[in-house]
Design a protein around this motif. Structure first.
Motif, PDB file in Angstrom:
ATOM      1  N   ASP A  59     -49.005 -19.373 -27.603  1.00 16.43           N
ATOM      2  CA  ASP A  59     -47.674 -19.024 -27.106  1.00 16.43           C
ATOM      3  C   ASP A  59     -46.637 -19.142 -28.225  1.00 16.43           C
ATOM      4  N   TYR A  60     -46.777 -18.280 -29.228  1.00 15.61           N
ATOM      5  CA  TYR A  60     -45.835 -18.235 -30.335  1.00 15.61           C
ATOM      6  C   TYR A  60     -45.951 -16.857 -30.981  1.00 15.61           C
ATOM      7  N   LYS A  61     -45.032 -16.547 -31.863  1.00 16.80           N
ATOM      8  CA  LYS A  61     -45.030 -15.254 -32.544  1.00 16.80           C
ATOM      9  C   LYS A  61     -45.871 -15.344 -33.812  1.00 16.80           C
ATOM     10  N   GLY A  62     -46.621 -14.282 -34.109  1.00 18.40           N
ATOM     11  CA  GLY A  62     -47.475 -14.255 -35.285  1.00 18.40           C
ATOM     12  C   GLY A  62     -48.841 -14.863 -34.983  1.00 18.40           C
ATOM     13  N   ILE A  63     -49.833 -14.514 -35.796  1.00 22.32           N
ATOM     14  CA  ILE A  63     -51.182 -15.032 -35.593  1.00 22.32           C
ATOM     15  C   ILE A  63     -51.773 -15.462 -36.941  1.00 22.32           C
ATOM     16  N   ARG A  64     -52.846 -16.268 -36.898  1.00 19.91           N
ATOM     17  CA  ARG A  64     -53.555 -16.676 -38.117  1.00 19.91           C
ATOM     18  C   ARG A  64     -55.061 -16.564 -37.914  1.00 19.91           C
ATOM     19  N   PRO A  65     -55.569 -15.327 -37.869  1.00 20.46           N
ATOM     20  CA  PRO A  65     -57.018 -15.140 -37.727  1.00 20.46           C
ATOM     21  C   PRO A  65     -57.755 -15.553 -38.995  1.00 20.46           C
ATOM     22  N   ALA A  66     -59.046 -15.830 -38.853  1.00 21.09           N
ATOM     23  CA  ALA A  66     -59.846 -16.298 -39.989  1.00 21.09           C
ATOM     24  C   ALA A  66     -61.082 -15.427 -40.175  1.00 21.09           C
ATOM     25  N   PRO A  67     -61.448 -15.169 -41.436  1.00 21.07           N
ATOM     26  CA  PRO A  67     -62.687 -14.423 -41.697  1.00 21.07           C
ATOM     27  C   PRO A  67     -63.886 -15.152 -41.094  1.00 21.07           C
ATOM     28  N   GLY A  68     -64.726 -14.382 -40.431  1.00 18.75           N
ATOM     29  CA  GLY A  68     -65.914 -14.953 -39.804  1.00 18.75           C
ATOM     30  C   GLY A  68     -65.748 -15.184 -38.312  1.00 18.75           C
ATOM     31  N   TYR A  69     -64.585 -14.910 -37.778  1.00 18.33           N
ATOM     32  CA  TYR A  69     -64.320 -15.128 -36.355  1.00 18.33           C
ATOM     33  C   TYR A  69     -63.806 -13.850 -35.723  1.00 18.33           C
TER      34      TYR A  69
END
Length: 150
Positions: A59-69
């Motif tokens: 529940d916030y703006k922006g994302i932090r995806p990770a390689p391998g997921y």
């Protein structure tokens, strides 16, 4: 981490406890840094004060995806990130796992409309196309994305 674990070579319980704590600390620091970027760099909400439950729900703006997921299933992208950022204190294994294992790696996407997603199952046609883009054989590409192939 490895230096600390040397003192507990025959102590499975404390070894497991130290590793678990180090993983949680690494993830907590990643979440904290993402919060700082959202507030100070991107400036979405200077007064953001989310609860842990809200953070877990994204529940916030922006994302932090990770390689391998999920949305970035190829672990090899860590190699590019490490080269661009000139990372020297974290090593990648042959299977692109990070050492020390309590490390994190990911991307920050600042678009307020960004949302997490999962690539899901990948077709043979997509594997072939991705392999061509990377200059690899379909077999080599399939090896790295094996868990996601239809």
């Amino acid at each position: 981490l490895e230096d600390i674990l040397k003192d507990y070579i025959n102590d499975d319980y404390n070894t497991m406890l130290i590793k678990t704590l180090s993983y949680r600390l690494a993830e907590a620091l990643s979440e904290y840094l993402h919060r700082m970027v959202r507030i100070n760099t991107w400036g979405y909400r200077k007064d953001e004060n989310k609860t842990i439950a809200e953070l877990h729900k994204g529940d916030y703006k922006g994302i932090r995806p990770a390689p391998g997921y999920g949305c970035c299933p190829d672990h090899r992208e860590k190699d590019l990130i490490f080269k661009l950022l000139k990372v020297n204190d974290i090593k990648l294994t042959q299977s692109f796992m990070m050492e020390p294992v309590s490390s994190t790696c990911g991307y920050y996407f600042s678009n307020p409309e960004s949302e997490y997603f999962s690539v899901g199952r990948i077709s043979e046609e997509q594997i072939s196309s991705y392999a061509m883009e990377r200059g690899e054989t379909t077999q080599e590409q399939g090896k790295w994305l094996a868990g996601n192939i239809n």
